[in-house]
Design an enzyme around this catalytic site. Structure first.
Site, PDB file in Angstrom:
ATOM      1  N   GLY A 248      -1.991 -12.555  21.733  1.00 53.17           N
ATOM      2  CA  GLY A 248      -3.136 -11.843  22.296  1.00 53.17           C
ATOM      3  C   GLY A 248      -3.356 -10.479  21.696  1.00 53.17           C
TER       4      GLY A 248
ATOM      5  N   GLY B 211       3.045 -11.388  17.090  1.00 54.14           N
ATOM      6  CA  GLY B 211       3.561 -10.084  16.699  1.00 54.14           C
ATOM      7  C   GLY B 211       4.138 -10.113  15.298  1.00 54.14           C
TER       8      GLY B 211
ATOM      9  N   ALA C  91      -9.318   0.176  14.258  1.00 54.31           N
ATOM     10  CA  ALA C  91     -10.343  -0.819  14.598  1.00 54.31           C
ATOM     11  C   ALA C  91      -9.713  -2.187  14.767  1.00 54.31           C
ATOM     12  CB  ALA C  91     -11.413  -0.877  13.511  1.00 54.31           C
TER      13      ALA C  91
ATOM     14  N   TYR D  76      -3.986  -3.259  -8.840  1.00 50.53           N
ATOM     15  CA  TYR D  76      -2.780  -2.554  -8.394  1.00 50.53           C
ATOM     16  C   TYR D  76      -1.721  -2.551  -9.498  1.00 50.53           C
ATOM     17  CZ  TYR D  76      -3.701  -1.703  -3.406  1.00 50.53           C
ATOM     18  OH  TYR D  76      -4.180  -1.215  -2.212  1.00 50.53           O
TER      19      TYR D  76
ATOM     20  N   SER E 243       0.814  -1.224   0.000  1.00 53.47           N
ATOM     21  CA  SER E 243       0.000   0.000   0.000  1.00 53.47           C
ATOM     22  C   SER E 243       0.845   1.271   0.000  1.00 53.47           C
ATOM     23  CB  SER E 243      -0.931  -0.008   1.212  1.00 53.47           C
ATOM     24  OG  SER E 243      -1.810  -1.112   1.160  1.00 53.47           O
TER      25      SER E 243
ATOM     26  N   LYS F 291      -8.646 -11.184   5.278  1.00 55.88           N
ATOM     27  CA  LYS F 291      -9.101 -11.435   6.651  1.00 55.88           C
ATOM     28  C   LYS F 291     -10.495 -10.863   6.871  1.00 55.88           C
ATOM     29  CE  LYS F 291      -7.281  -8.967   9.824  1.00 55.88           C
ATOM     30  NZ  LYS F 291      -6.232  -8.382  10.677  1.00 55.88           N
TER      31      LYS F 291
ATOM     32  N   THR G 212       1.018  -6.904   2.015  1.00 60.80           N
ATOM     33  CA  THR G 212       0.368  -7.661   3.083  1.00 60.80           C
ATOM     34  C   THR G 212      -1.129  -7.398   3.137  1.00 60.80           C
ATOM     35  OG1 THR G 212       2.369  -7.748   4.441  1.00 60.80           O
ATOM     36  CG2 THR G 212       0.272  -8.004   5.580  1.00 60.80           C
TER      37      THR G 212
ATOM     38  N   ALA H 217      14.574  -7.083  -4.626  1.00 65.44           N
ATOM     39  CA  ALA H 217      15.582  -6.034  -4.753  1.00 65.44           C
ATOM     40  C   ALA H 217      16.381  -5.922  -3.465  1.00 65.44           C
ATOM     41  CB  ALA H 217      14.928  -4.699  -5.085  1.00 65.44           C
TER      42      ALA H 217
ATOM     43  N   ILE I 202      -4.337  -9.429  15.741  1.00 69.95           N
ATOM     44  CA  ILE I 202      -4.382 -10.515  14.756  1.00 69.95           C
ATOM     45  C   ILE I 202      -4.867 -11.802  15.417  1.00 69.95           C
ATOM     46  CG2 ILE I 202      -2.990 -11.954  13.215  1.00 69.95           C
ATOM     47  CD1 ILE I 202      -1.214  -9.520  12.714  1.00 69.95           C
TER      48      ILE I 202
ATOM     49  N   GLU J 112     -25.912   6.945  19.165  1.00 68.11           N
ATOM     50  CA  GLU J 112     -26.468   8.100  19.864  1.00 68.11           C
ATOM     51  C   GLU J 112     -25.949   8.197  21.297  1.00 68.11           C
ATOM     52  OE1 GLU J 112     -30.761   7.955  20.935  1.00 68.11           O
ATOM     53  OE2 GLU J 112     -30.708   5.954  20.032  1.00 68.11           O
TER      54      GLU J 112
ATOM     55  N   GLU K 258      -8.662 -11.421  16.288  1.00 70.84           N
ATOM     56  CA  GLU K 258      -9.528 -11.470  15.110  1.00 70.84           C
ATOM     57  C   GLU K 258      -9.652 -12.890  14.568  1.00 70.84           C
ATOM     58  OE1 GLU K 258      -8.907  -6.937  13.359  1.00 70.84           O
ATOM     59  OE2 GLU K 258      -7.586  -8.546  12.676  1.00 70.84           O
TER      60      GLU K 258
END
Length: 459
Positions: free
Chosen positions: A181, A267, A346, A103, A18, A54, A45, A119, A184, A446, A187
């Site tokens: 924990g 991690g 998020a 892309y 990205s 995911k 990724t 590279a 990743i 609200e 989720e």
């Protein structure tokens, strides 16, 4: 008089994820002769083995709960419902292929030369491609991202998988142990449970989602257990044995678990190994992250780096913004540094988590006493099905000027809501301004403008 050096390209980007793609396209639009190299697949990724696939799996995993537990309360019944992993896996792979192709086309349509090769830096202005070609560039940008961390001191670790391999499984395991924990691990624990897998989550700390607000951590931890995920804390994997029956995973607490699969989500590390950083003279942090200044420039003036390889804020939108700032700075004549403060983010737990600004602990450490407004409730859509999913909303306010310095929520649509709230917190709006905003009824959101009673005072 010294002649001006001649280079093959104005810009050479290593890594077509990205951040690298955004930097390359914008730099080319500014007139830079640009090339980019990617050793695996264009998209990086996020598109290939992260956020996008995911999120598609998360969507899929929610249908079972909706049909079995929610829909009957509204009069719907289903018969003969079944889930087919190969169909989901192949459909996700097809969507990833489509996005990767977009892309690649966008790069080539922007006049950017694409090298599908690895590279490696061999100097401040040169890279060596795995195809054998050596290319020179006035400016080099490193955007190689990160990779899953894998311990080297655990016997049998070669039998484990990471999030990279989950999307490619021939069959779903009947049972899985997820080590980790963070977001990743959390989720994948929720989504695999939703797809019918027996999930155990193993974490070395006392509560999941370290670094998040403590109320969020407790809420998500509780939802994991309520959804049927077994959570083991203060423990790690000590060894792994494989047999025809599956894996036997021994833990540091002496337990041995029999599972079909073990997924490591302990991690991620900056992907700088074997990149030639030392040969080029770059300075690295102890964890391998490339050191950069506010403008993403490394200690070698001709080389820049953006995204997870710098280990600043490891989020896809951040890499994109860093890439854009790089292009403006180097080729747009407009020096620009990205502000890494107050970024909304998020966690796609079930229900999802949204957060922006300081946690309560960090706010108290920075400012001392703070005002807390907090509520938990059952959202309307879960009342008739008698589902116990709860919504958490929390605002942290600085008493000296009434500014909202943190907002945290767990519940339906939290990930969508936090994007808009992030604007308010980024702009430094006050609690009085939140209160003066008319509510949209009936919605869960609200509550953000109707919480009037302090949960905790400044004392």
């Amino acid at each position: 008089m010294t002649a001006t050096p001649s280079y093959d390209y104005d810009l050479f980007v290593i890594g077509a994820g990205s951040g690298g793609v955004r930097a390359a396209r914008m730099s080319a639009a500014f007139g830079a002769k640009t090339a980019i190299a990617e050793e695996y697949r264009i998209g990086g990724t996020c598109v290939i083995r992260g956020c996008v696939p995911k999120k598609l799996l998360i969507y899929a995993s929610e249908f079972g709960h909706e049909m079995a537990d929610i829909a009957p309360g509204y009069g719907w019944t289903y018969a003969g419902v079944k889930f087919d992993w190969p169909t989901l896996r192949d459909n996700v792979a097809a969507e990833v292929d489509r996005l990767s192709g977009i892309y690649a086309r966008n790069l080539r349509n922007g006049g950017i030369k694409v090298f599908e090769a690895r590279a490696e830096l061999i100097g401040p202005h040169e890279v060596h491609l795995s195809s054998g070609t050596i290319i020179s560039a006035k400016t080099i940008l490193i955007a190689t991202g990160g990779k899953p961390a894998i311990p080297t001191d655990v016997p049998g670790i070669e039998h484990a998988i990471t999030s990279n391999e989950v999307f490619l499984l021939d069959t779903l395991p009947k049972s899985i142990l997820i080590a980790g924990g963070g977001y990743i691990a959390v989720e994948f624990a929720f989504l695999l449970k939703g797809l019918g897998v027996d999930v155990t989550l193993l974490y070395r700390g006392d509560n999941v989602l370290r670094g998040f607000d403590d109320d969020v951590r407790l809420h998500v931890h509780g939802e994991l257990k309520r959804k049927g995920v077994r959570v083991i804390t203060h423990c790690r994997v000590s060894s792994i044995d494989k047999s025809v029956a599956g894996l036997s995973v021994r833990l540091t607490n002496g337990q041995a678990l029999g599972v079909d699969a073990l997924m490591l989500a302990i991690g991620r590390e900056p992907y700088s190994e074997g990149l030639g950083c030392e040969a080029a003279g770059l300075t690295l942090k102890p964890n391998g992250a490339i050191m950069v200044d506010a403008y993403s420039q490394t200690t070698v003036p001709s080389i820049y780096a953006v995204g997870d390889v710098t280990d600043r804020k490891n989020l896809t939108p951040v890499a994109i913004r860093e890439g854009a700032c790089f292009a403006h700075t180097v080729f747009g004549g407009q020096p620009m540094a990205f502000d890494h403060d107050t970024i909304a983010t998020a966690v796609f737990s079930q229900p999802p988590t949204g957060t922006v600004g300081l946690s309560e602990a960090d706010a108290r450490a920075k400012y001392g006493p703070v005002d807390i407004y907090k509520t938990t409730f059952r959202p309307m859509r879960y009342v008739m099905p008698n589902d116990e999913t709860r919504m958490l909303m929390k605002l942290i306010v600085r008493p000296s000027d009434d500014v909202v310095i943190g907002c945290h929520m767990v519940g339906p649509d939290a990930a969508e809501i936090i994007q808009a709230v992030g604007i308010a917190v980024k702009c430094g709006l006050t609690k009085a301004q939140f209160d003066a905003t008319c509510a949209v009824h009936p919605t869960v959101a609200e509550e953000l403008v109707t919480m009037k009673e302090k949960w905790v005072t400044t004392s």
